[in-house]
Design an enzyme around this catalytic site. Structure first.
Site, short mmCIF file in Angstrom:
data_model
loop_
_atom_site.label_atom_id
_atom_site.label_comp_id
_atom_site.label_asym_id
_atom_site.label_seq_id
_atom_site.Cartn_x
_atom_site.Cartn_y
_atom_site.Cartn_z
N ARG A 40 -51.75 -40.76 1.65
CA ARG A 40 -51.76 -41.66 0.49
C ARG A 40 -52.06 -40.98 -0.83
O ARG A 40 -51.54 -41.36 -1.87
CB ARG A 40 -52.82 -42.73 0.70
N ARG A 82 -59.23 -41.55 3.27
CA ARG A 82 -59.19 -42.25 4.56
C ARG A 82 -57.78 -42.24 5.15
O ARG A 82 -56.80 -42.49 4.44
CB ARG A 82 -59.62 -43.69 4.35
N GLY A 127 -53.21 -52.50 10.50
CA GLY A 127 -53.72 -52.69 11.85
C GLY A 127 -54.91 -51.82 12.16
O GLY A 127 -55.64 -51.40 11.26
N GLU A 186 -66.69 -51.14 4.89
CA GLU A 186 -66.24 -50.38 3.72
C GLU A 186 -67.38 -49.97 2.79
O GLU A 186 -67.30 -48.95 2.10
CB GLU A 186 -65.19 -51.19 2.93
N TRP A 235 -57.14 -59.68 4.25
CA TRP A 235 -55.94 -59.23 3.53
C TRP A 235 -55.31 -58.00 4.18
O TRP A 235 -54.25 -57.54 3.74
CB TRP A 235 -56.29 -58.90 2.07
N ALA A 236 -55.97 -57.43 5.18
CA ALA A 236 -55.47 -56.17 5.75
C ALA A 236 -54.16 -56.43 6.49
O ALA A 236 -54.06 -57.36 7.29
CB ALA A 236 -56.49 -55.57 6.70
N GLN A 237 -53.17 -55.61 6.22
CA GLN A 237 -51.86 -55.84 6.85
C GLN A 237 -51.64 -54.91 8.04
O GLN A 237 -51.25 -55.34 9.12
CB GLN A 237 -50.76 -55.62 5.80
N HIS A 264 -57.41 -49.38 -3.71
CA HIS A 264 -57.26 -50.04 -2.41
C HIS A 264 -58.52 -49.98 -1.56
O HIS A 264 -58.91 -50.95 -0.94
CB HIS A 264 -56.11 -49.36 -1.68
N GLU A 286 -48.22 -45.01 10.54
CA GLU A 286 -48.45 -45.07 9.09
C GLU A 286 -48.60 -43.66 8.55
O GLU A 286 -48.63 -42.69 9.32
CB GLU A 286 -49.68 -45.94 8.79
N THR A 310 -60.89 -57.79 4.87
CA THR A 310 -60.33 -57.83 6.23
C THR A 310 -59.17 -58.81 6.30
O THR A 310 -58.11 -58.52 6.85
CB THR A 310 -61.43 -58.25 7.24
N SER A 352 -68.73 -61.26 5.35
CA SER A 352 -68.15 -61.93 6.52
C SER A 352 -66.79 -61.35 6.91
O SER A 352 -65.91 -62.07 7.40
CB SER A 352 -68.02 -63.43 6.25
N GLY A 353 -66.59 -60.05 6.69
CA GLY A 353 -65.38 -59.38 7.17
C GLY A 353 -65.57 -58.90 8.60
O GLY A 353 -66.50 -59.32 9.31
N HIS A 366 -53.74 -47.14 -3.05
CA HIS A 366 -52.62 -47.38 -2.14
C HIS A 366 -51.34 -47.16 -2.93
O HIS A 366 -51.19 -47.68 -4.04
CB HIS A 366 -52.67 -48.80 -1.58
C1 SIN Z 1 -51.47 -50.88 4.89
O1 SIN Z 1 -51.03 -51.75 5.63
O2 SIN Z 1 -50.77 -50.08 4.26
C2 SIN Z 1 -52.94 -50.79 4.73
C3 SIN Z 1 -53.54 -50.18 5.91
C4 SIN Z 1 -54.82 -49.52 5.53
O3 SIN Z 1 -55.21 -49.53 4.36
O4 SIN Z 1 -55.44 -48.92 6.41
#
Ligand code: SIN
Length: 529
Positions: free
Chosen positions: A281, A377, A49, A366, A45-47, A342, A114, A43, A13-14, A235
């Site tokens: 990363r 990624r 964007g 995912e 928990w994703a910060q 991550h 990012e 999803t 359910s993401g 991460h």
């Molecule tokens: C993050 O906010 O660092 C995660 C973003 C991501 O994994 O794409």
């Protein structure tokens, strides 16, 4: 025994599962199963964007190149192109669904930056973008007359026509209702795995507890081709604190000017990459790992103190409050951070419509290996991929025909009894996660992988005995899946005789001239149980 029939069975359910459900519900009945609450997803928990080309100084070609460079030669260019070109449409769809996205002073969408992105292109809602997307999708799904959500339901195994003398077409799943202990049969025209990643295979992860690789394990057991599972993305910056649990410190902080420093204040990333703290990363995670091993320190620090404190509090309210609650004022001191598992870049192999190698079975989000991420990624490409492929899969399943035997065997526990030894599950779970971190972590070697292979085979023997003797529980299903996925990850890592992207081997530090996916299936890989 309960038997349910639906057009489309969605497992997860993401972002990918819910967006698929909404689109497919226009032409059929959809049942979404989710193993805890619908918001227990990666999803949510994703910060960071969603990456999309929206700025006037950006271009599709630049986003494509950034993705290809991060993927280190292993991305499928056609898939990268179609995702990047669809990005602006998918951002518009999110807005149409009522997702709130931050805007700048002129009213345009605020675009963050990012690691390894050469332009500002990440749309976001504060530092809780995933939670906002989950909220909007869930509210649309919950009010849709054609969609049923079954909470507290976990997939046990997929149903295959091969059991009834046909080809291995998938026609649904056996599903455990965690609240009653009943195993239900749900049949469907198409079964869609949207079950997320594999972070819980490791002791240190940014993922929620649900990320146990269930979809990948179920698809593999059915005979679907999986691949590239050696590419777990670590991460670089997860909060290090004895009472923090799992908490991500978004890469967007470095995008806004945050600098990684050692305990003595030295900024060290320039030694590893000219992009410094904003390198990709894999490079940043390896550099931190190296510095921690050299110094024996517990963490490095992410320094935001050069930024205007008001900006930091406004742009990252969730991270600011979380750190403050632990006594860390990020406007005045460095945030202690370490790398953690991550994202799973590999998964179940699919075509450009999310179709797996098994008829009737789709994988999106995912758990899928679409070819977008290659060997590493690019940040914020994953929510984008979830939107693009759920959209394509929903269109592809429209005309799919139903396969089902005339008489379906109900689930049988045989002579299994209720377990009185649940400690076995807990201990095996803990052991897998610890040795995977030590032996199949950021830096690998032949010897470490060999040790890991030996350990996982022994543990899986124990799990097999336990699985046969005792009635299934949700914990046992997850352990069985987690151990199988760990085995697949070890096997994929053993097969890659080079270092590429996130996979780094001390024995093969160079990249081979030709980039190849690691494909693995039941006929040439580990046994299913
Ligand atoms: C993050 O906010 O660092 C995660 C973003 C991501 O994994 O794409």
């Amino acid at each position: 025994m309960t038997a349910l029939e639906t057009d489309y069975l969605v497992i997860g359910s993401g972002i990918a599962g819910l967006n698929f459900a909404l689109l497919a519900a226009a032409h059929g009945k959809v049942t979404v199963i989710t193993k805890k609450k619908p918001t227990d997803t990666n999803t949510n928990w994703a910060q960071g964007g969603v990456a999309a080309v929206l700025a006037s100084d950006d271009s599709f070609e630049t986003h494509i190149n950034d993705t290809l460079i991060a993927g280190d030669g292993l991305c499928d260019r056609e898939v990268v192109e179609l995702c990047v070109h669809d990005g602006p449409n998918q951002v518009q769809r999110l807005l149409d669904l009522g997702v709130r996205l931050d805007r700048d002073a002129t009213g345009n969408l605020d675009l963050g930056k990012e690691g390894a992105h050469s332009k500002h292109r990440v749309v976001h809602w504060e530092d809780i973008t995933g939670r906002e997307i989950q909220r909007a999708l869930l509210s649309a799904v919950e009010s849709h007359p054609n969609i049923t959500i079954l909470e507290e339901h976990i997939g046990v195994d997929l149903l295959s026509m091969a059991k009834y003398g046909g080809d291995p077409a998938c026609f649904g799943a056996y599903v455990l209702d965690r609240t009653t202990g009943e195993v239900k049969t749900i049949t469907a025209r198409a079964t869609v795995l949207a079950s997320g990643g594999t972070g819980k295979v490791y002791i240190y992860t940014s993922n929620p507890d649900v990320a146990t690789g269930d979809g990948i394990a179920m698809a593999y057991r059915l005979g679907a081709t999986c691949g590239d599972l050696e590419f777990t993305q670590f991460h670089p910056t997860v909060l290090y604190h004895p009472h923090a649990g799992t908490f991500l410190i978004s890469e967007a902080l470095r995008g806004e000017g945050g600098v990684l420093r050692l305990g003595n204040g030295e900024s060290f990333m320039e030694k590893y990459d000219p992009r410094g703290s904003l390198a990709s990363r894999d490079i940043v995670a390896r550099a931190i790992d190296n510095e921690l091993k050299k110094s024996g320190a517990d963490s490095v620090f992410l320094d935001m103190t050069a930024l205007d404190p008001e900006f930091t509090k406004h742009r990252f309210p969730n991270i600011y409050e979380h750190c403050m609650a632990l006594g860390i004022d990020m406007t005045k001191q460095g945030i202690p951070v370490v790398p953690a598992a991550h994202y799973q870049c590999g998964g179940i192999k699919t075509d450009v419509d999310g179709a797996t190698t098994i008829k009737g079975l789709y994988a999106i989000g995912e758990c899928a290996m679409t070819g977008l991420h290659g060997a590493n990624r690019l940040a914020s490409n994953s929510l984008l991929e979830g939107m693009v492929f759920s959209h394509r899969a929903a269109a592809a399943v429209r005309e799919i025909e139903r396969h089902a035997p005339s008489q379906i065997q109900p689930w049988s526990s045989g002579n299994a009894t209720d377990s009185n030894d649940a400690i076995v599950v807990a201990l095996n779970w803990e052991e897998v996660r610890r040795f995977m971190w030590s032996y199949v972590g950021i830096v690998r070697s032949n010897k470490r992988l060999e040790r890991a292979r030996h350990r996982i085979e022994t543990i899986r023997d124990e799990i097999r005995e336990y699985y046969v003797d005792f009635k299934i529980t949700s914990d046992l299903i997850e352990l069985r899946n987690l151990a199988l996925v760990a085995h697949l990850m070890i096997e994929c890592a053993r097969r890659r005789k080079e270092s590429r992207g996130i996979h780094f081997s001390l024995d093969y530090p160079e990249k081979l001239p030709e980039a190849r996916h690691t494909e693995i299936q039941l006929t040439d890989g580990p046994r299913s149980l």
